[in-house]
Design an enzyme around this catalytic site. Sequence first.
Site, PDB file in Angstrom:
ATOM      1  NE  ARG A   1      -4.215   0.094  29.194  1.00  0.00           N
ATOM      2  CZ  ARG A   1      -3.549  -0.360  28.138  1.00  0.00           C
ATOM      3  NH1 ARG A   1      -4.177  -0.598  27.026  1.00  0.00           N
ATOM      4  NH2 ARG A   1      -2.272  -0.617  28.230  1.00  0.00           N
TER       5      ARG A   1
ATOM      6  CG  ASP B   1      -1.355   8.433  36.798  1.00  0.00           C
ATOM      7  OD1 ASP B   1      -0.947   7.360  37.276  1.00  0.00           O
ATOM      8  OD2 ASP B   1      -1.698   8.542  35.613  1.00  0.00           O
TER       9      ASP B   1
ATOM     10  NE  ARG C   1      -4.038   3.483  29.303  1.00  0.00           N
ATOM     11  CZ  ARG C   1      -4.370   3.370  30.596  1.00  0.00           C
ATOM     12  NH1 ARG C   1      -5.615   3.600  30.960  1.00  0.00           N
ATOM     13  NH2 ARG C   1      -3.482   2.982  31.484  1.00  0.00           N
ATOM     14  N   PRO C   2      -2.365   1.247  23.329  1.00  0.00           N
ATOM     15  CG  PRO C   2      -0.657   1.702  21.825  1.00  0.00           C
ATOM     16  CD  PRO C   2      -1.661   2.377  22.707  1.00  0.00           C
TER      17      PRO C   2
ATOM     18  NE  ARG D   1     -10.872   2.675  36.872  1.00  0.00           N
ATOM     19  CZ  ARG D   1      -9.914   3.166  36.071  1.00  0.00           C
ATOM     20  NH1 ARG D   1     -10.144   4.223  35.325  1.00  0.00           N
ATOM     21  NH2 ARG D   1      -8.718   2.579  36.021  1.00  0.00           N
TER      22      ARG D   1
ATOM     23  CB  CYS E   1      -9.683   4.135  28.591  1.00  0.00           C
ATOM     24  SG  CYS E   1      -8.079   4.794  28.877  1.00  0.00           S
TER      25      CYS E   1
ATOM     26  CE  LYS F   1      -5.593   3.556  39.823  1.00  0.00           C
ATOM     27  NZ  LYS F   1      -5.289   2.947  38.519  1.00  0.00           N
ATOM     28  CG  ASN F   2      -1.539   2.845  39.259  1.00  0.00           C
ATOM     29  OD1 ASN F   2      -2.654   2.342  39.182  1.00  0.00           O
ATOM     30  ND2 ASN F   2      -1.261   4.054  38.814  1.00  0.00           N
TER      31      ASN F   2
HETATM   32  C1  EPZ Z   1       0.192   2.745  34.132  1.00  0.00           C
HETATM   33  O1  EPZ Z   1      -0.614   2.544  32.980  1.00  0.00           O
HETATM   34  C2  EPZ Z   1      -0.743   3.277  35.199  1.00  0.00           C
HETATM   35  N1  EPZ Z   1      -1.791   2.287  35.470  1.00  0.00           N
HETATM   36  C3  EPZ Z   1      -1.387   4.578  34.728  1.00  0.00           C
HETATM   37  O2  EPZ Z   1      -2.184   5.077  35.804  1.00  0.00           O
HETATM   38  C4  EPZ Z   1      -0.275   5.588  34.446  1.00  0.00           C
HETATM   39  O3  EPZ Z   1      -0.855   6.768  33.927  1.00  0.00           O
HETATM   40  C5  EPZ Z   1       0.707   5.004  33.408  1.00  0.00           C
HETATM   41  O4  EPZ Z   1       1.211   3.730  33.899  1.00  0.00           O
HETATM   42  C6  EPZ Z   1       1.892   5.927  33.166  1.00  0.00           C
HETATM   43  O5  EPZ Z   1       2.555   6.160  34.354  1.00  0.00           O
HETATM   44  C7  EPZ Z   1      -1.486   1.230  36.265  1.00  0.00           C
HETATM   45  O6  EPZ Z   1      -0.383   1.078  36.728  1.00  0.00           O
HETATM   46  C8  EPZ Z   1      -2.616   0.282  36.552  1.00  0.00           C
HETATM   47  P1  EPZ Z   1       2.155   2.765  30.143  1.00  0.00           P
HETATM   48  P2  EPZ Z   1      -0.011   1.763  31.694  1.00  0.00           P
HETATM   49  O7  EPZ Z   1       2.191   1.410  29.564  1.00  0.00           O
HETATM   50  O8  EPZ Z   1       0.858   0.664  32.144  1.00  0.00           O
HETATM   51  C9  EPZ Z   1       1.978   3.769  25.522  1.00  0.00           C
HETATM   52  C10 EPZ Z   1      -4.107   5.950  36.825  1.00  0.00           C
HETATM   53  O9  EPZ Z   1      -4.726   7.020  36.686  1.00  0.00           O
HETATM   54  N2  EPZ Z   1       2.061   2.321  25.302  1.00  0.00           N
HETATM   55  O10 EPZ Z   1       3.337   3.273  30.891  1.00  0.00           O
HETATM   56  O11 EPZ Z   1      -1.127   1.462  30.765  1.00  0.00           O
HETATM   57  C11 EPZ Z   1       0.615   4.152  26.074  1.00  0.00           C
HETATM   58  O12 EPZ Z   1      -0.317   4.289  25.016  1.00  0.00           O
HETATM   59  C12 EPZ Z   1      -3.603   5.200  35.598  1.00  0.00           C
HETATM   60  O13 EPZ Z   1      -3.837   5.423  37.928  1.00  0.00           O
HETATM   61  C13 EPZ Z   1       2.241   1.842  24.003  1.00  0.00           C
HETATM   62  O14 EPZ Z   1       2.326   2.612  23.052  1.00  0.00           O
HETATM   63  O15 EPZ Z   1       0.880   2.931  31.070  1.00  0.00           O
HETATM   64  C14 EPZ Z   1       0.886   5.453  26.759  1.00  0.00           C
HETATM   65  O16 EPZ Z   1       0.903   6.484  25.784  1.00  0.00           O
HETATM   66  C15 EPZ Z   1      -3.962   5.919  34.307  1.00  0.00           C
HETATM   67  N3  EPZ Z   1       2.296   0.505  23.792  1.00  0.00           N
HETATM   68  C16 EPZ Z   1       2.304   5.282  27.283  1.00  0.00           C
HETATM   69  O17 EPZ Z   1       2.872   4.175  26.549  1.00  0.00           O
HETATM   70  C17 EPZ Z   1       2.217  -0.393  24.842  1.00  0.00           C
HETATM   71  O18 EPZ Z   1       2.308  -1.616  24.592  1.00  0.00           O
HETATM   72  C18 EPZ Z   1       2.372   4.997  28.792  1.00  0.00           C
HETATM   73  O19 EPZ Z   1       1.739   3.788  28.969  1.00  0.00           O
HETATM   74  C19 EPZ Z   1       2.043   0.106  26.160  1.00  0.00           C
HETATM   75  C20 EPZ Z   1       1.975   1.472  26.355  1.00  0.00           C
END
Ligand code: EPZ
Length: 418
Positions: free
Chosen positions: A92, A305, A121-122, A397, A116, A22-23
């Site tokens: 998102r 995850d 998730r900023p 999802r 969410c 999915k990711n």
């Molecule tokens: C991806 O989300 C995945 N989703 C998530 O999978 C996964 O949990 C996550 O990476 C971490 O591995 C997809 O790939 C579609 P991040 P993403 O940006 O990109 C903070 C699932 O269940 N952050 O690595 O949103 C954020 O708040 C989903 O399949 C900022 O602070 O994750 C979080 O605490 C859930 N500012 C951390 O970084 C930003 O601009 C990790 O977020 C971006 C992120």
Amino acid sequence: MDKFIIDGGRRLYGSVRAQSAKNSVLPLLAASVLTDKRVTIRETPCISDVSCMAQILRELGAEVCFHDDAVTIDSSNATEHTIPSALTRELRSSVFMLGSLLTRFHRAVIAYPGGCDIGLRPIDLHLNALKRLGVSIRERDGYVVCECDRLRGAEIQLDFPSVGATENILLAAVKAEGRTVLAGAAKEPEIVDLQSFLCAMGAKVRGAGSDLIEIEGVKELGGVEYEPVKDRIEAGTFLIACAVCGGEVEVEGVGAQDLGILLHKLRENGCKIHTKNDKIEISSYGRLKCNRRIETMPFPGFPTDLQAQATTLNAFCEGGALIVENLFETRFKYVPELKRMGADIEVRGRNAFVRGVSGLHGAVLTAGDLRGGAALVLAALGAEGVSEVLDLSHIDRGYDDLQGKLKKLGAEIKRVRV
Ligand code: EPZ
């Protein structure tokens, strides 16, 4: 709305093949807008996040056609560059449309993606990186408006290895003028898959899988037909399901290197694990031992995850475990549902203190998010008696035919309309 009815306490036996990730499929769909040529993604999982991303592409004017188990995108007539707020709220990960829309149209407007159920998730890391590439960004009535005359390569340092920000930077840099060097990049296998996909389109990207990725901007990108990497989180979910229920299960399509520390943790529980190429066999008999400590970290650390699934496993084990969720603020919302089954878990902020119990009893459970919902299914499979899992929209999802795959392994699970 559907629900699962699960009669727990059965061991699992057999083989299951992982779906496409999915990711990975989601950023690949976003990348399809980078070119006006035809793009086909094979073995696309039948999950609602993919349908939602397809809808976003259609809103932009692309033709999206699902056929057999593939999806073909023709965005030659795409013109729009605003992603409707309803779709951004629903999905998102539409935020990484920003990079591909800026590359294609030099303009992208997206509703500020809300938080969410797993945290705020900023998107500050995304926006700061895009500014480095020459994008002007302003916020208006809850929308983020991104514009640029041209995208120009830059040196970018990510303060945190955000998966989405890394993907957005690749999508915005592949046709930028000059060279982009991204330091502090996320190293997940899905980033490597995106690099392969972009290079197949004619991009010049290298270093994915490490924390330093270099992108040389090119003038044009062509069409591509591509088969994504398999879903390591779905694979890990099935491995943990076998650990919870007992039995012997083989998961195909994902290599040990993509599951890394999870296999080490399952061996620590007392499972037997054998790996060969893209096959992972697990066997689990008798009561397992708690992991003592699991900390979620960016790849190759323990995947956030799989945190809910691992916490559920530990609820059945002997001893105690500390589960630390370092990636998201509120990713323990499924715990109260486990406690209604008899689990002994105390959550304090980012820590969950698990005291294993000899068994859980069935209950009527409500899924609140994708991976938390999967964890409730695992708990129901391992519990004595009948459970129901409500609000399957969350599970749908990210899991393609979860009940069919579990039934094939011997689970007593059925999906009924409520
Ligand atoms: C991806 O989300 C995945 N989703 C998530 O999978 C996964 O949990 C996550 O990476 C971490 O591995 C997809 O790939 C579609 P991040 P993403 O940006 O990109 C903070 C699932 O269940 N952050 O690595 O949103 C954020 O708040 C989903 O399949 C900022 O602070 O994750 C979080 O605490 C859930 N500012 C951390 O970084 C930003 O601009 C990790 O977020 C971006 C992120």
